[in-house]
Write an enzyme that holds these catalytic residues in place. Sequence first.
Site, PDB file in Angstrom:
ATOM      1  N   LEU A   1     -51.091  33.471  39.337  1.00  0.00           N
ATOM      2  CA  LEU A   1     -50.406  34.497  40.114  1.00  0.00           C
ATOM      3  C   LEU A   1     -49.593  35.333  39.135  1.00  0.00           C
ATOM      4  CD1 LEU A   1     -48.974  32.675  43.284  1.00  0.00           C
ATOM      5  CD2 LEU A   1     -50.700  34.469  43.261  1.00  0.00           C
ATOM      6  N   ASP A   2     -49.589  36.649  39.325  1.00  0.00           N
ATOM      7  CA  ASP A   2     -48.781  37.516  38.474  1.00  0.00           C
ATOM      8  C   ASP A   2     -47.302  37.151  38.576  1.00  0.00           C
ATOM      9  OD1 ASP A   2     -51.040  38.898  37.794  1.00  0.00           O
ATOM     10  OD2 ASP A   2     -50.687  40.572  39.170  1.00  0.00           O
ATOM     11  N   PRO A   3     -46.496  37.448  37.541  1.00  0.00           N
ATOM     12  CA  PRO A   3     -45.048  37.208  37.645  1.00  0.00           C
ATOM     13  C   PRO A   3     -44.416  37.880  38.863  1.00  0.00           C
ATOM     14  CG  PRO A   3     -45.633  37.630  35.367  1.00  0.00           C
ATOM     15  CD  PRO A   3     -46.885  37.876  36.176  1.00  0.00           C
TER      16      PRO A   3
ATOM     17  N   ALA B   1     -45.784  38.216  41.732  1.00  0.00           N
ATOM     18  CA  ALA B   1     -46.302  37.600  42.957  1.00  0.00           C
ATOM     19  C   ALA B   1     -45.618  36.260  43.196  1.00  0.00           C
ATOM     20  CB  ALA B   1     -47.808  37.411  42.855  1.00  0.00           C
TER      21      ALA B   1
END
Length: 322
Positions: A49-51, A53
Amino acid sequence: MNAPRTRVQRRPVHGVLLLDKPLGLSSNQALQKAKWLLRAEKAGHTGTLDPLATGVLPLCFGAATKFSQLHLDADKTYEATARLGIKTSTGDAEGEVIAERPVHVTAEDLARVEAQFTGPIRQVPPMHSALKKDGKALYEYAREGIEIERAPRDVVIHALKITQAAAESAGHAIKIVASVSKGTYIRTLGEDIGEALGCGAHLTSLRRTATGGFGVAQCITLEALQAMGEEERLAQLLPAESLVEGHTVVTLGSEDAGRFLSGLRRRGTWPDADHVAVFGEAPPAFLGTAHIAANELIPGRLLNPIEIQQILLNAQQTEATP
């Protein structure tokens, strides 16, 4: 003078921790924090997951890491907010504004776009992604100002709901709830929806609410995990076999189980099946995965005897703890 750092005594930990990943941490940073709290020897996650998100991030420990690939391929559900009228270089709030357009969006427009993006669609992966070209992540090229040609991908949007969201700082915003196949980029989906609405868009928030059979209601935060005692932390782990929910179940007697664990095929009267979870009968234990063809049980990813012994011992100790 600084006090010497205490060395963490690692130990074999096996299972799956459903983490509600916080905003601002990368998936690996969240994994390392949880690994430290559990004093685990081996750990991995089931896709990043992106930072920016938050949400469901299954973390695998010990034997469970062998089956993490299964959840890379799982369907996922996301909730996102997109700001209309502004495009950014990254497709989210971290990027620089590269275009602004007026917004004139009606409920009918949202319904039209909702239908347009439901079902099989094609996406061009974003430059700001972890996909690799010549061994280098695309986002590394993007940081250098280099644009790499990317082939479109076929993905499936199983369900999509787009509604007006509360205005963000006098701007226009929509809420997107999407259930999608593996490989779907929600930032790209938000950008493409913005283009279809004629105004452009970028994501301002992103939350994964489900992956495979795991939902956010089952998850624990890092803060809650940190506040627990050691045994309570271990009690949050799901068994490795939770990653093979939905597989056909085959249970083997002790003799067949031992041979199966050594990589030998077993014959039986089982019907063909692509995804099989194999268990031993005595003692009851998860052995690994397999597939069945022409009445043969063919081993896939297997636990080793030491891992099985450790899991059984941990279960006994947990049951003995008052």
